[in-house]
Design an enzyme around this catalytic site. Structure first.
Site, PDB file in Angstrom:
ATOM      1  CD  GLU C  69      14.690  -7.650 -35.087  1.00 42.14           C
ATOM      2  OE1 GLU C  69      14.327  -7.877 -36.268  1.00 42.14           O
ATOM      3  OE2 GLU C  69      14.108  -6.821 -34.358  1.00 42.14           O
ATOM      4  CG  HIS C 138       7.143  -7.136 -26.085  1.00 44.50           C
ATOM      5  ND1 HIS C 138       6.722  -7.628 -27.276  1.00 44.50           N
ATOM      6  CD2 HIS C 138       7.699  -5.927 -26.373  1.00 44.50           C
ATOM      7  CE1 HIS C 138       6.993  -6.748 -28.239  1.00 44.50           C
ATOM      8  NE2 HIS C 138       7.588  -5.719 -27.715  1.00 44.50           N
TER       9      HIS C 138
HETATM   10  C1  LIG Z   1      10.902  -7.714 -34.188  1.00 49.36           C
HETATM   11  C2  LIG Z   1      10.858  -6.535 -33.302  1.00 49.36           C
HETATM   12  N1  LIG Z   1      11.941  -5.773 -33.154  1.00 49.36           N
HETATM   13  C3  LIG Z   1      11.918  -4.688 -32.357  1.00 49.36           C
HETATM   14  C4  LIG Z   1      10.780  -4.349 -31.688  1.00 49.36           C
HETATM   15  C5  LIG Z   1      10.750  -3.110 -30.774  1.00 49.36           C
HETATM   16  N2  LIG Z   1       9.941  -2.072 -31.426  1.00 49.36           N
HETATM   17  C6  LIG Z   1       8.651  -1.925 -31.147  1.00 49.36           C
HETATM   18  S1  LIG Z   1       7.901  -0.793 -32.112  1.00 49.36           S
HETATM   19  C7  LIG Z   1       9.345  -0.446 -32.916  1.00 49.36           C
HETATM   20  C8  LIG Z   1       9.352   0.561 -34.011  1.00 49.36           C
HETATM   21  C9  LIG Z   1       8.503   0.145 -35.175  1.00 49.36           C
HETATM   22  O1  LIG Z   1       8.406   1.199 -36.074  1.00 49.36           O
HETATM   23  P1  LIG Z   1       7.339   1.236 -37.235  1.00 49.36           P
HETATM   24  O2  LIG Z   1       7.240  -0.106 -37.883  1.00 49.36           O
HETATM   25  O3  LIG Z   1       7.663   2.365 -38.105  1.00 49.36           O
HETATM   26  O4  LIG Z   1       5.932   1.483 -36.518  1.00 49.36           O
HETATM   27  P2  LIG Z   1       5.501   2.722 -35.628  1.00 49.36           P
HETATM   28  O5  LIG Z   1       5.900   2.416 -34.223  1.00 49.36           O
HETATM   29  O6  LIG Z   1       6.137   3.930 -36.179  1.00 49.36           O
HETATM   30  O7  LIG Z   1       4.014   2.746 -35.732  1.00 49.36           O
HETATM   31  C10 LIG Z   1      10.372  -1.219 -32.410  1.00 49.36           C
HETATM   32  C11 LIG Z   1      11.762  -1.122 -32.852  1.00 49.36           C
HETATM   33  C12 LIG Z   1       9.679  -5.185 -31.833  1.00 49.36           C
HETATM   34  N3  LIG Z   1       8.539  -4.972 -31.180  1.00 49.36           N
HETATM   35  N4  LIG Z   1       9.735  -6.246 -32.662  1.00 49.36           N
END
Ligand SMILES: Cc1ncc(C[n+]2csc(CCOP(=O)(O)OP(=O)(O)O)c2C)c(N)n1
Ligand SMILES: Cc1ncc(C[n+]2csc(CCOP(=O)(O)OP(=O)(O)O)c2C)c(N)n1
Ligand SMILES: [Mg+2]
Ligand SMILES: [Mg+2]
Lengths: 331, 334, 334, 331
Positions: C69, C138
């Site tokens: 971000e 959230h």
């Molecule tokens: C700081 C932040 N940015 C964006 C999000 C929205 N978000 C939730 S899960 C996710 C993807 C995360 O991917 P990863 O770390 O690979 O974990 P996975 O969901 O694949 O287990 C995003 C972008 C968030 N929760 N927190």
């Protein structure tokens, strides 16, 4: 960084004289600033670049007018080496409206649109994302520019360092990251801030080419920067330089320097970039003592003219306090 | 600091020294306590608060961190969960934005999200405020933002007693407590009883009683407000000066009671005017003391401009005693 | 959305679609404009706003970013300096804390620190608010914080017209503009004229005229407030409903004029009560319309608790039409 | 990670049965959750772990009761594998006050003091600093604990990843970093988010030992985690595991899955951790079909009991809304 045809540093006498002159301009400017600080003409934080001049001067040789520069709160050297007018910089140190930032910024916020000098950032690590964005704009608009981004080794610990290197490498943006490793972040020694103290190795984790160079050797810095800039211009993506250097003065003029030995500082001073380069030039008869003295005299005159300009400058009227907060639409 | 009862032996000291003594005492009192932050150790603290503590307590307990605000604040939260009682120093509020996610989304929410299982007994100290010509990125007063967040407690020691006494109480609190130390106060000198110690942290204090108008301030603006009260006194106006001390929770009862007596109020706050903590205090007076008011509550805040470097512009941007006195007079004219 | 003049051809649409059309139009209108953020491309936008745009404009202009971000917001600032006109999407305000340093210390200050040389023509969009049972991390409504910062403009489109029209005006603005889209509005349906386009972004709008009490809201709470006004109307109380639209600058003239007529006001805000934007509005009314007031200004805000997951608790934490109506009645009883 | 005497995974029949059972408990629990979501018994975001079960189950085998766990919003699997009672987790999914977090947290915020399960964090990357701090507390208090910190490959791009790895390595803290590389962060493929897609190589930049393991192979995960945990307990500092895995379901139940092919998902399912391990067990006669069926039956009963518990649970009274915001002093 191999493969691209780097502009070879030209070790002509005029060029060598330029390198020395640029370093001296920074050194004498800042020595005068330190005095002016004692006289309370300059206030706030004053972070001197003394000892690190070879880095800014060497790297700037590799930049063209359309390139961009992003620096830190320790940026007088970069500003001067980049070509900002010394009087405007000095007036900024005073806070006068003739300053390059109208006096609003002071020592930590030197800006100049004409030379694409984007500050002057007092948040450690805060300039890196900005540099990524400037490079993104160049790339998206098909312009050939390089954005040089200077920061200290302390900034390497910040999350923004990591995010910015990844973004630049992922998008293959024309950024030249220049880490000035002067071994301390305020009073925190590198070994207390990084588990991997070999900073340039960090670039590997982003698949970004990197080099380490003796930051006290202006010719070496220039040569390395030229190679890196050429690689960037050749479309090889961002490049990383670690310049090993040392700050001779306190972090800021508030710093009691409890964290390092006087002897260590003295030892580094023996390798001072100006001392060493100056000796080398005269010993090899590339420059005569008289020529050096002439440069010193010119620089001294330039610094005094800058001080005179700043002294003669004016304070922005208090009625204008809330100006420069928003730009009027249509501007 | 006037009005303190006669104490055993008084000693002249500074705000900086009072904070230092409080930290040292906390380290001596509880081995779970340690101080962590940028340059707290070898440098001696960017405002020289922790000078000498590294030599006394060693690098485990006076822990220099890398420039990683988010990680070391988060590590403080984790260490608190793990049984320690950390004092985390963020050099200044300006850099706390880099750690804000950890403070708002973790420290402040953990107890709630875990249904009451995991409290975070953490103290975070930071310097705040302008006045040293440090310009737009180094002069914020954002403590009002923290005061918005449920799950946090927020303190602003404005006196030597509070600089000396709030830390122990904050450390004894099972919740995350933030302490904002105004940069212009560190050099403030005064007397402190030799036996000074922990103070209560939930109540506002009346620093100067008065009957004509209530002036409400905290932290760095308290002393400007007391100066304004002196000016007003010379004009025959007796201002009551309230020091908020705790920014969250706000002691609105003390405020409302005072305004009930004086029927007029001015709130002073170094934050930018729009969305300032002063707005909250004004709104609270509206809600709790509207029918007592003889004039609209005034606000004296910072001008809506990033703080400029030159002294004359910086001072013009900040609340000043003359503006405070003028606002007080305006409530009396109304 | 009532009261709009008869327009050529109306089409039924949603808030989501209105935002999408506005983005598409901006991309067509100016090749310097691009959309950048997490999952704006291949995923189609976390709230499906940018679905289909990747196929039309390609990955350079619909630019998926890593989870960084701070860097991609900062890169947006840099790209704006470099001549682009970026639209940066931060998925939600909750994650914007990670980018807050860049927004506050760079985007908002650059013009000033550079003495007027470097403006930042950047638009940052983000979703805000609660109501979807996404719990404590959230569900924030922190737009009030951004409204505190000089150098930023802050918008909260609450209607289809504004969702459709604010973006173009924001992009034409030479300053950083933040647009907050409430998560509960994306599915809102309504009519939009076929020729809907750019709207003015500095003024509040009277969404419902009335003479008895002024209700001030924005974003997600506007519709709850209009519902409360309906309830009140059935009781014979005619509420005037103001939609702030712009949170910075605040159009205090429209508010003061309305309160001058109705002599009573309630401010509605989904932020936590203490330190809410509602406090600022209340303080402004205090300062500008005190002598017109027949009762204290009321506030209906979120309860001072991290938003809980279960629906009954979440709804209890948020402003509701019944509480708004009750607050309005209280001003009339007073 | 060599040198330390790792507890060798014991490939005894009971242990193998345990591994299978644990994976099945997670799988069946979550399949039921997906149904309950359709029935609107569960609301908010629901992030299923289906496909990744071998990671949580494998790693947890290496942890002792006094160790700590930090996970993400995709943490049902970790919670169940760590030993939280399934009924309390299911009640949490419902938002009932009998839930492990009193219903305040829901799917993304599973917490449990008894098993030192520290969530349940919905901010990507937000758990890493917490894990560093928990490990710091262990180290400062001379306790032998290990803190296991789970996160996705998407989190690697966050600044907090970088800051936390450096801090853990610099201070040699007992953290086991477990990156679950399932190739996507929501809809963003790894190659669109990292310039270096070989995630475990990132650990090198911090001088942190790392290994990559097939995250679809529970035995391999366990073996690697045992080695890493042993290294940590032997005082060798933090360790990093990259587990290559895949999520079979959508990111959350709002995700239309526009960003990947059905065929890709199907191909990965053929390597599913339960399918593969189950087949291997029966083919090698380490477990009989009947035993597997018995486990399935037990698990089914456990899941239904959890649902019944959640159904019978109660809503926290609205009057308690502002509870659990601050702990009363002295508590
Ligand atoms: C700081 C932040 N940015 C964006 C999000 C929205 N978000 C939730 S899960 C996710 C993807 C995360 O991917 P990863 O770390 O690979 O974990 P996975 O969901 O694949 O287990 C995003 C972008 C968030 N929760 N927190
Ligand atoms: C985010 C942030 N944290 C802390 C500071 C305070 N600070 C200013 S300079 C500095 C040291 C930076 O060291 P380094 O990056 O090595 O640069 P150097 O000063 O050595 O040139 C610190 C800690 C700051 N300005 N910004
Ligand atoms: Mg340094
Ligand atoms: Mg992933």
């Amino acid at each position: 960084m191999t493969g691209a045809t780097a502009k070879k540093p030209q070790l002509t006498r005029p060029h060598l004289a330029t390198l020395l002159r640029q370093m001296l301009r920074i050194r004498r400017f800042e020595e005068r600033c330190a005095e002016l600080y004692q006289q309370e003409k300059i206030r706030g934080f004053l972070h001197l670049y003394i000892g690190q001049e070879a880095v800014a001067v060497g790297v700037m040789q590799a930049l063209a007018p359309d390139d961009a520069v992003v620096a830190t709160y320790r940026e007088h050297g970069h500003a001067i080496a980049r070509g900002l007018a010394m009087p405007a910089v000095m007036a900024e140190m005073y806070g006068k409206q003739e300053g390059c930032s109208r006096g609003r910024g002071g020592s930590m916020h030197i800006f100049d649109a004409a030379t694409r000098f984007y500050g002057g950032n007092a948040i450690v690590g805060g300039g890196l994302p900005l540099a990524v964005g400037l490079a993104l704009a160049d790339k998206m608009q098909g312009r050939p520019g390089v954005t040089a981004c200077f920061f200290g080794e302390g900034a390497v610990a910040e999350g923004e360092f990591h995010e910015s290197l990844n973004l630049a490498a992922l998008w293959q943006l024309p950024v030249l990251f220049v880490c000035e490793n002067n071994l301390y972040a305020m009073g925190t020694a590198l070994r207390l801030s990084e588990s991997e103290t070999d900073i340039h190795r960090k670039a590997e984790g982003y698949r970004m080419p990197s080099e380490v160079v003796d930051g006290m050797d202006v010719v070496a810095v220039e040569a390395t920067a030229q190679r890196a800039a050429a690689a960037i211009r050749a479309g090889q993506g961002p490049q990383f330089l670690e310049c090993r250097t040392y700050r001779f003065r306190a972090h800021s003029l508030f710093d009691p320097e409890l964290y390092r030995d006087k002897a260590e500082v003295e030892a580094w001073k023996q390798h001072g970039p100006i001392l060493r380069f100056g000796n080398w030039l005269t010993e090899n008869e590339l420059l005569h003592e008289a020529e050096v003295r002439a440069i010193e005299d010119e620089v001294a005159a330039e610094v005094e003219a800058a001080v005179a300009f700043a002294e003669a400058g004016s304070w922005e009227p208090v009625e204008d306090l809330t100006k420069h907060v928003l730009l009027e639409s249509g501007a | 600091m006037s009005g303190a009862p006669a104490a055993p032996r008084n000693a002249t000291t500074t705000y900086r020294e009072a904070v230092r003594v409080a930290i040292r005492e906390a380290l001596l009192a509880d081995e779970r306590t340690f101080l962590m932050g940028e340059d707290v150790g070898h440098y001696g603290g960017c405002y020289a608060v922790s000078k000498g503590l590294l030599a006394e307590f060693g690098p485990e307990r006076i822990r220099d961190t890398p420039l990683s605000e988010s990680a070391f604040v988060g590590a403080g939260i984790g260490a608190a969960l793990g049984g320690m009682r950390p004092i985390v120093e963020i050099m200044t509020v300006n850099f706390s934005l880099l750690a804000l996610d950890q403070i708002v989304n973790t420290a402040a929410t953990l107890l709630h999200m875990s249904g009451g299982q995991f409290n975070v007994p953490l103290v975070i100290r930071m310097a705040t405020g302008a006045g040293r010509q440090l310009a737009a990125q180094h002069s914020h007063s954002l403590e009002g933002w923290y005061a918005h967040v449920p799950g946090l407690k927020v303190l602003a020691p404005a006196t030597l007693e509070d600089a000396r006494g709030m830390l122990a109480t904050a450390l004894a609190d099972p919740n995350p407590v933030l302490i904002f130390e105004h940069v212009m106060l560190y050099n403030m000198e005064g007397e402190l009883p030799a036996d000074a110690g922990a103070v209560e942290i939930g109540k506002a204090a009346i620093r100067r009683p008065g009957r004509d108008v209530t002036l409400i301030a905290y932290g760095g603006t308290l002393h400007k407000t007391l100066a304004a009260a002196e000016t007003l006194a010379a004009e025959g106006v007796e201002a009551e000066v309230i020091d908020l001390r705790s920014l969250r929770p706000l002691d609105t009862a003390t405020i409302a009671a005072s305004v009930g007596r004086t029927r007029r109020a001015v709130v002073v706050d170094e934050g930018w005017r729009t969305g300032s903590l002063a707005a909250e205090v004004s709104a609270q007076i509206m809600e709790q003391a509207f029918w007592s008011l003889d004039a609209p509550v005034g606000r004296v805040c910072s001008a809506e401009v990033p703080i400029p470097y030159p002294s004359h512009l910086e001072q013009a941007a900040l609340p000043q005693p003359e503006a405070i006195a003028a606002a007080a007079r305006a409530t009396l004219a109304g």
